[in-house]
Scaffold this motif. Sequence first.
Motif, PDB file in Angstrom:
ATOM      1  N   VAL A  41     -19.821  14.120  20.227  1.00 37.15           N
ATOM      2  CA  VAL A  41     -20.952  14.972  19.887  1.00 37.15           C
ATOM      3  C   VAL A  41     -20.935  15.144  18.378  1.00 37.15           C
ATOM      4  O   VAL A  41     -19.957  15.635  17.816  1.00 37.15           O
ATOM      5  CB  VAL A  41     -20.861  16.347  20.597  1.00 37.15           C
ATOM      6  CG1 VAL A  41     -22.080  17.200  20.269  1.00 37.15           C
ATOM      7  CG2 VAL A  41     -20.716  16.167  22.104  1.00 37.15           C
ATOM      8  N   ASP A  42     -22.009  14.711  17.723  1.00 39.41           N
ATOM      9  CA  ASP A  42     -22.021  14.830  16.265  1.00 39.41           C
ATOM     10  C   ASP A  42     -22.395  16.251  15.847  1.00 39.41           C
ATOM     11  O   ASP A  42     -22.645  17.122  16.685  1.00 39.41           O
ATOM     12  CB  ASP A  42     -22.913  13.765  15.615  1.00 39.41           C
ATOM     13  CG  ASP A  42     -24.359  13.837  16.044  1.00 39.41           C
ATOM     14  OD1 ASP A  42     -24.817  14.908  16.476  1.00 39.41           O
ATOM     15  OD2 ASP A  42     -25.051  12.811  15.935  1.00 39.41           O
ATOM     16  N   ASP A  44     -24.945  17.691  14.684  1.00 39.91           N
ATOM     17  CA  ASP A  44     -26.227  18.276  15.102  1.00 39.91           C
ATOM     18  C   ASP A  44     -26.351  18.417  16.619  1.00 39.91           C
ATOM     19  O   ASP A  44     -27.394  18.810  17.129  1.00 39.91           O
ATOM     20  CB  ASP A  44     -27.401  17.498  14.527  1.00 39.91           C
ATOM     21  CG  ASP A  44     -27.599  16.121  15.155  1.00 39.91           C
ATOM     22  OD1 ASP A  44     -26.836  15.756  16.072  1.00 39.91           O
ATOM     23  OD2 ASP A  44     -28.534  15.415  14.732  1.00 39.91           O
ATOM     24  N   SER A  46     -25.999  15.952  18.945  1.00 42.38           N
ATOM     25  CA  SER A  46     -26.393  14.733  19.659  1.00 42.38           C
ATOM     26  C   SER A  46     -25.164  14.083  20.292  1.00 42.38           C
ATOM     27  O   SER A  46     -24.114  13.978  19.664  1.00 42.38           O
ATOM     28  CB  SER A  46     -27.048  13.735  18.708  1.00 42.38           C
ATOM     29  OG  SER A  46     -28.231  14.275  18.181  1.00 42.38           O
ATOM     30  N   THR A  47     -25.326  13.656  21.538  1.00 42.58           N
ATOM     31  CA  THR A  47     -24.232  13.033  22.279  1.00 42.58           C
ATOM     32  C   THR A  47     -24.316  11.517  22.155  1.00 42.58           C
ATOM     33  O   THR A  47     -25.395  10.940  22.269  1.00 42.58           O
ATOM     34  CB  THR A  47     -24.307  13.431  23.769  1.00 42.58           C
ATOM     35  OG1 THR A  47     -24.245  14.855  23.850  1.00 42.58           O
ATOM     36  CG2 THR A  47     -23.168  12.836  24.565  1.00 42.58           C
ATOM     37  N   HIS A  48     -23.168  10.892  21.920  1.00 40.52           N
ATOM     38  CA  HIS A  48     -23.081   9.438  21.800  1.00 40.52           C
ATOM     39  C   HIS A  48     -22.032   8.930  22.784  1.00 40.52           C
ATOM     40  O   HIS A  48     -20.988   9.541  22.936  1.00 40.52           O
ATOM     41  CB  HIS A  48     -22.696   9.036  20.374  1.00 40.52           C
ATOM     42  CG  HIS A  48     -23.618   9.615  19.350  1.00 40.52           C
ATOM     43  ND1 HIS A  48     -24.820   9.034  19.032  1.00 40.52           N
ATOM     44  CD2 HIS A  48     -23.524  10.743  18.610  1.00 40.52           C
ATOM     45  CE1 HIS A  48     -25.430   9.776  18.114  1.00 40.52           C
ATOM     46  NE2 HIS A  48     -24.661  10.824  17.845  1.00 40.52           N
TER      47      HIS A  48
END
Length: 162
Positions: A41-42, A44, A46-48
């Motif tokens: 999870v970065d 901001d 956002s999940t990668h």
Amino acid sequence: MAELIVIGYDDPEVAEQAYGTVLDLQRDYVVHLNGLAIVSVDADGSTHVDTNSKVVGASAASGAIWGAIFGLLFLLPGVGLLAGAALGGLIGRISKSGVDDGFRQQVEDLLKPGTAAVVIMTSKLTDDKFTVAMQPHGGTVLKTSLSDEDERELAEQLAGPQ
């Protein structure tokens, strides 16, 4: 019986190192992987997801189960009542098999901005060797099991009508 293991890390670089250790353990036959991924999870939120094509030995059925469980844990949050009949049945079956809302919530709580988790689905694991190899990485470990019967029923449900 399949084991689903999620190991959360505050540092994504440590998660990458742990991921490499799991691949080494597969090569050494300490773990038989049905699925392996890093979820990060970065800043901001956002999940990668990074899955590995080096996972060998997974059957089509276990691969389908891995995909369904993984999707429900990370890619389809809050599907609940919005799911169609087939997906709803699958969600119900997975929830009865140990991947329930409580487990999903624990996984969600692990993944905050700036963190990562190694997600492992295994059909065979030498616990003592796995634990010793993973210990230097630390992390928070979550674990649940799928019985052979649950796996079979999930595979049949994923295959759909014949």
